[in-house]
Motif scaffolding. Structure first.
Motif, PDB file in Angstrom:
ATOM      1  N   LYS A  73     -10.478  23.072  46.588  1.00  0.00           N
ATOM      2  CA  LYS A  73      -9.322  23.942  46.337  1.00  0.00           C
ATOM      3  C   LYS A  73      -8.249  23.186  45.562  1.00  0.00           C
ATOM      4  N   ALA A  74      -8.000  21.943  45.965  1.00  0.00           N
ATOM      5  CA  ALA A  74      -7.001  21.132  45.259  1.00  0.00           C
ATOM      6  C   ALA A  74      -7.418  20.931  43.809  1.00  0.00           C
ATOM      7  N   GLY A  75      -8.701  20.648  43.583  1.00  0.00           N
ATOM      8  CA  GLY A  75      -9.194  20.475  42.215  1.00  0.00           C
ATOM      9  C   GLY A  75      -9.050  21.738  41.394  1.00  0.00           C
ATOM     10  N   THR A  76      -9.360  22.887  41.994  1.00  0.00           N
ATOM     11  CA  THR A  76      -9.232  24.166  41.292  1.00  0.00           C
ATOM     12  C   THR A  76      -7.777  24.445  40.946  1.00  0.00           C
ATOM     13  N   PHE A  77      -6.871  24.177  41.879  1.00  0.00           N
ATOM     14  CA  PHE A  77      -5.446  24.387  41.646  1.00  0.00           C
ATOM     15  C   PHE A  77      -4.936  23.491  40.513  1.00  0.00           C
ATOM     16  N   ILE A  78      -5.329  22.226  40.552  1.00  0.00           N
ATOM     17  CA  ILE A  78      -4.886  21.291  39.508  1.00  0.00           C
ATOM     18  C   ILE A  78      -5.450  21.706  38.155  1.00  0.00           C
ATOM     19  N   GLY A  79      -6.714  22.111  38.124  1.00  0.00           N
ATOM     20  CA  GLY A  79      -7.305  22.566  36.869  1.00  0.00           C
ATOM     21  C   GLY A  79      -6.581  23.770  36.295  1.00  0.00           C
ATOM     22  N   GLY A  80      -6.249  24.733  37.144  1.00  0.00           N
ATOM     23  CA  GLY A  80      -5.512  25.908  36.686  1.00  0.00           C
ATOM     24  C   GLY A  80      -4.116  25.567  36.212  1.00  0.00           C
ATOM     25  N   THR A  81      -3.468  24.654  36.929  1.00  0.00           N
ATOM     26  CA  THR A  81      -2.122  24.212  36.543  1.00  0.00           C
ATOM     27  C   THR A  81      -2.162  23.533  35.174  1.00  0.00           C
ATOM     28  N   GLY A  82      -3.167  22.684  34.966  1.00  0.00           N
ATOM     29  CA  GLY A  82      -3.311  22.018  33.671  1.00  0.00           C
ATOM     30  C   GLY A  82      -3.500  23.010  32.536  1.00  0.00           C
ATOM     31  N   PHE A  83      -4.305  24.033  32.764  1.00  0.00           N
ATOM     32  CA  PHE A  83      -4.510  25.040  31.723  1.00  0.00           C
ATOM     33  C   PHE A  83      -3.201  25.732  31.365  1.00  0.00           C
TER      34      PHE A  83
END
Length: 158
Positions: free
Chosen positions: A102-112
């Motif tokens: 979940k943390a990885g998905t959140f960070i990936g979305g934030t980066g986008f």
């Protein structure tokens, strides 16, 4: 005299080296044991893809800097480039430390989202600088979706 491309490239390289080394061995083992989607055949290419994405991002920053070196607006944009790199690099260290997809998905979305904002902000300055952010904008959702898919396949590790 030190050229601006040397400073920008050097910062990107140093941050990449430091950010890439902050991964706990237990997190690496955790991630290695996760079930992968059947279509994830390109996993060995991911380091090369991210290297290309970071080079394009640094080149974009260089173009923006050279357009109006040292101005307040340019410094603010450099801060946004830096923030984008730090968020992107935090993906592995945070996800592997927390063992949380979940943390990885959140960070990936934030980066986008940050990458999209940056691309829009630099478009009036340089079409090329904005275009050089396209590899990030194309690849980041692939990585984020892959992490989301890993969550689906490994619900106990979400």
């Amino acid at each position: 005299m030190i050229k601006s491309w040397m400073v920008i490239g050097g910062i990107a390289l140093i941050l990449g080296g430091v950010g890439g080394s902050i991964v706990p061995p237990s997190g690496v083992k955790w991630f290695a044991r996760l079930r992968r989607p059947y279509w994830l055949t390109f996993e060995p290419l991911i380091p090369l893809i991210w290297t290309t994405v970071f080079i394009c991002g640094a080149w974009s920053a260089y173009i923006v800097w050279e357009h109006d070196p040292g101005s307040r607006k340019t410094w603010l944009l450099m801060g946004l480039y830096l923030l984008l790199e730090l968020v992107t690099l935090s993906y592995n260290s945070v996800m592997l430390t927390l063992k949380s997809l979940k943390a990885g998905t959140f960070i990936g979305g934030t980066g986008f989202v940050l990458g999209l904002i940056l691309a829009i902000l630099v478009l009036p300055i340089s079409v090329w600088a904005s275009a050089l952010l396209l590899p990030y904008l194309l690849w980041s959702p692939v990585g984020t979706y892959t992490t989301w898919e890993l969550m689906r396949l490994n619900p106990q590790d979400a």
